[in-house]
Scaffold this active site. Structure first.
Site, mmCIF file in Angstrom:
data_model
loop_
_atom_site.group_PDB
_atom_site.id
_atom_site.type_symbol
_atom_site.label_atom_id
_atom_site.label_comp_id
_atom_site.label_asym_id
_atom_site.label_seq_id
_atom_site.Cartn_x
_atom_site.Cartn_y
_atom_site.Cartn_z
ATOM 1 N N ARG A 124 -20.366 12.254 -2.062
ATOM 2 C CA ARG A 124 -19.168 12.648 -2.757
ATOM 3 C C ARG A 124 -17.955 12.816 -1.810
ATOM 4 O O ARG A 124 -17.185 13.436 -1.973
ATOM 5 C CB ARG A 124 -19.449 13.936 -3.530
ATOM 6 N N LYS A 145 -5.240 4.478 -2.067
ATOM 7 C CA LYS A 145 -5.868 3.797 -3.304
ATOM 8 C C LYS A 145 -7.028 2.888 -2.884
ATOM 9 O O LYS A 145 -6.968 2.035 -1.807
ATOM 10 C CB LYS A 145 -5.011 2.907 -4.088
ATOM 11 N N GLU A 187 3.842 -8.739 0.171
ATOM 12 C CA GLU A 187 3.967 -7.226 -0.043
ATOM 13 C C GLU A 187 5.035 -6.606 0.882
ATOM 14 O O GLU A 187 5.900 -5.563 0.318
ATOM 15 C CB GLU A 187 2.491 -6.534 0.382
ATOM 16 N N LYS A 229 6.208 2.714 2.048
ATOM 17 C CA LYS A 229 5.018 2.938 1.422
ATOM 18 C C LYS A 229 4.842 4.545 1.811
ATOM 19 O O LYS A 229 4.261 5.178 0.886
ATOM 20 C CB LYS A 229 4.031 2.205 2.065
ATOM 21 N N GLU A 239 0.380 8.772 -8.354
ATOM 22 C CA GLU A 239 1.033 7.809 -9.261
ATOM 23 C C GLU A 239 1.401 8.517 -10.522
ATOM 24 O O GLU A 239 1.001 8.051 -11.633
ATOM 25 C CB GLU A 239 0.323 6.674 -9.537
ATOM 26 N N ARG A 243 5.393 6.610 -7.822
ATOM 27 C CA ARG A 243 4.488 5.521 -6.961
ATOM 28 C C ARG A 243 4.198 4.584 -7.851
ATOM 29 O O ARG A 243 3.818 3.237 -7.217
ATOM 30 C CB ARG A 243 3.210 6.284 -6.568
ATOM 31 N N ASN A 247 4.131 -1.158 -7.790
ATOM 32 C CA ASN A 247 3.412 -1.877 -8.608
ATOM 33 C C ASN A 247 4.069 -3.109 -9.133
ATOM 34 O O ASN A 247 3.680 -4.033 -9.714
ATOM 35 C CB ASN A 247 2.618 -1.168 -9.579
ATOM 36 N N HIS A 250 2.699 -6.801 -10.122
ATOM 37 C CA HIS A 250 1.309 -6.189 -10.108
ATOM 38 C C HIS A 250 0.731 -6.359 -11.724
ATOM 39 O O HIS A 250 -0.352 -6.703 -11.744
ATOM 40 C CB HIS A 250 0.709 -5.008 -9.671
ATOM 41 N N HIS A 254 -2.123 -8.976 -11.188
ATOM 42 C CA HIS A 254 -3.509 -8.407 -11.339
ATOM 43 C C HIS A 254 -4.276 -9.196 -12.358
ATOM 44 O O HIS A 254 -5.426 -9.886 -12.268
ATOM 45 C CB HIS A 254 -3.610 -6.994 -11.506
ATOM 46 N N HIS A 267 -4.280 -12.062 -3.270
ATOM 47 C CA HIS A 267 -3.465 -11.162 -4.194
ATOM 48 C C HIS A 267 -1.830 -11.384 -3.741
ATOM 49 O O HIS A 267 -1.030 -11.216 -4.677
ATOM 50 C CB HIS A 267 -3.963 -9.696 -3.506
#
Ligand SMILES: NC(=O)c1ccc[n+]([C@@H]2O[C@H](COP(=O)([O-])OP(=O)(O)OC[C@H]3O[C@@H](n4cnc5c(N)ncnc54)[C@H](O)[C@@H]3O)[C@@H](O)[C@H]2O)c1
Ligand SMILES: O=C(O)C(=O)C[C@@H](O)[C@H](O)[C@H](O)COP(=O)(O)O
Ligand SMILES: [Zn+2]
Length: 365
Positions: A124, A145, A187, A229, A239, A243, A247, A250, A254, A267
């Site tokens: 955990r 993330k 990026e 960032k 987010e 935030r 993206n 993206h 994606h 990517h």
């Protein structure tokens, strides 16, 4: 020279160190940040990175009194899967990692996202360190993330789990293949396009130096990218709003990665196409044509793709886009540039316009 930034998250704040040769001092950095010597730590890496950089990390940690073992996954996006996650958790168990142990990501965004999700879920949650080895990972190693992919949707199984520190040894980048250099710069350009027109212009003016891994240009570009960032994540870790600007490009990007089975576009390449799509959408909404002209010009200068390969199926792309994590309550949300260096989070985008843009991205040269 070591450049330093902070991701400001209260008690979970952490530093980003950027400089040449930092990996050789890994033990000192770990000691400084309280990484346990009494519990084993696991370095997760991939077979390309291992070849060049793993032994230095292992040797220096052993010399510094750490018990470090490593687990190497196959290079490439396909390793961001539940199956590989289970393998790495198996390695944690075999190595006897306990709740005071640390999982270390030595690699690019694939290793960082995968190892980070291992760290978030093993027992955990255990501690986590990011040692980025790609240009792209100036983005992925910062912000917490972490995720693996599902065949239908990118990064859909994941968590937020911040590292203890980011140790960015820019000399590791010298072994990167040219295609990954360019994809990583995508990026960096994104960080300019969303936040800083001056930095965008600097990236364009320094394209050749960046592609050629000129040490000074690279260090400055990575520092500026990480600074954007860190600033965004420090204001909105989970987010809830701001935030989402990270993206840019993206939603389309994606979808392209998923439709291609995570096997065709890198990517950074998928999102350069996506950022051109976002610029087209912006102009379609009435913003100045210059946004599209400049965006396309920059990505072309970096040898990054600006169009969707013709064999991609528009309907499959549209379906894949519906899994975008920004969409909710029946609304499509797109990050749309309003000027170079500025974007808005637009919650009122027509699906028809997006389909039009996807078709245009496939048709035009
Ligand atoms: N978590 C985030 O915030 C975030 C942000 C951006 C991207 N990402 C994710 O990052 C991933 C892409 O990252 P990437 O482009 O770094 O991909 P990657 O990790 O697959 O690395 C690219 C290639 O370079 C090789 N490589 C890495 N370092 C090397 C080195 N120093 N020398 C030689 N070869 C090296 C790798 O083996 C791989 O073949 C995607 O899965 C993307 O979704 C995550
Ligand atoms: O950190 C963020 O937030 C980003 O959006 C950075 C992106 O470059 C990155 O690709 C991220 O993994 C995308 O996140 P997702 O939530 O859209 O899967
Ligand atoms: Zn990204």
């Amino acid at each position: 020279m070591v450049r330093e930034l902070t991701v400001d998250l209260g008690t979970r704040s952490y530093p980003i160190y950027i400089g040449e040769g930092l990996l050789a001092d890994i033990a000192a950095y770990f000691e400084k940040h309280g990484i346990s010597k009494a519990s084993p730590l696991l370095i997760v890496t991939d077979d390309h990175v291992a070849k060049h950089h793993l032994s230095l990390a292992l040797d220096r940690l052993a010399e510094g009194g750490f018990t470090a073992v490593s687990y190497t996954v196959a290079a490439g996006e396909k390793s961001k899967s539940l199956a590989v996650l289970e393998d790495v958790i198996g390695a944690c168990l075999q190595a006897g990692l306990d709740r005071k142990s640390t999982v270390v990501a030595l690699g690019g965004g694939v290793v960082g996202d995968l190892a980070g999700f291992v760290a978030a879920s093993y027992m955990r949650g255990v501690r986590f360190v990011q040692i980025p080895t790609t240009i792209l990972a100036h983005d992925s190693s910062v912000g917490g993330k972490v995720a693996v992919n599902h065949p239908l949707a990118k990064n859909i199984i994941g968590a937020f789990h911040q590292p203890e520190l980011v140790l960015y040894d820019t000399s590791t980048l010298l072994t990167l293949p040219d295609r990954d250099v360019r994809a990583g710069l995508s990026e960096m350009i994104k960080h300019g396009l969303i936040w800083d027109a001056e930095f965008t212009a600097w990236c364009e003016a320094n394209a050749e130096k960046l592609i050629g891994l000129d040490p000074e240009a690279l260090q400055y570009g990575l520092y500026k990218g990480c600074a954007v960032k860190a600033a965004v994540v420090s204001r909105d870790e989970r987010e809830n709003d701001l935030r989402a600007i990270l993206n840019l490009g993206h939603t389309i990007g994606h979808a392209l990665e998923a439709v291609a089975g995570y096997n065709e576009l890198l990517h950074g390449e998928a999102i350069s196409i996506g950022m051109v799509g976002a610029a087209m959408l912006s102009v379609r909404m009435g913003n100045p044509e210059e946004i599209l002209t400049v965006t396309e010009r920059i990505f072309k200068k970096f040898g990054l793709p600006t169009r969707i390969p013709a064999h991609f199926d528009t309907e499959a792309i549209m379906r894949a886009m519906m899994h975008d994590k920004k969409f909710s309550e029946g609304r499509m949300v797109y990050i749309v540039p309003t000027a170079i260096g500025k974007v808005e989070i637009n919650k009122n985008v027509s699906a028809e316009w997006v389909r039009e843009i996807v078709d245009r991205l496939k048709r035009e040269d």
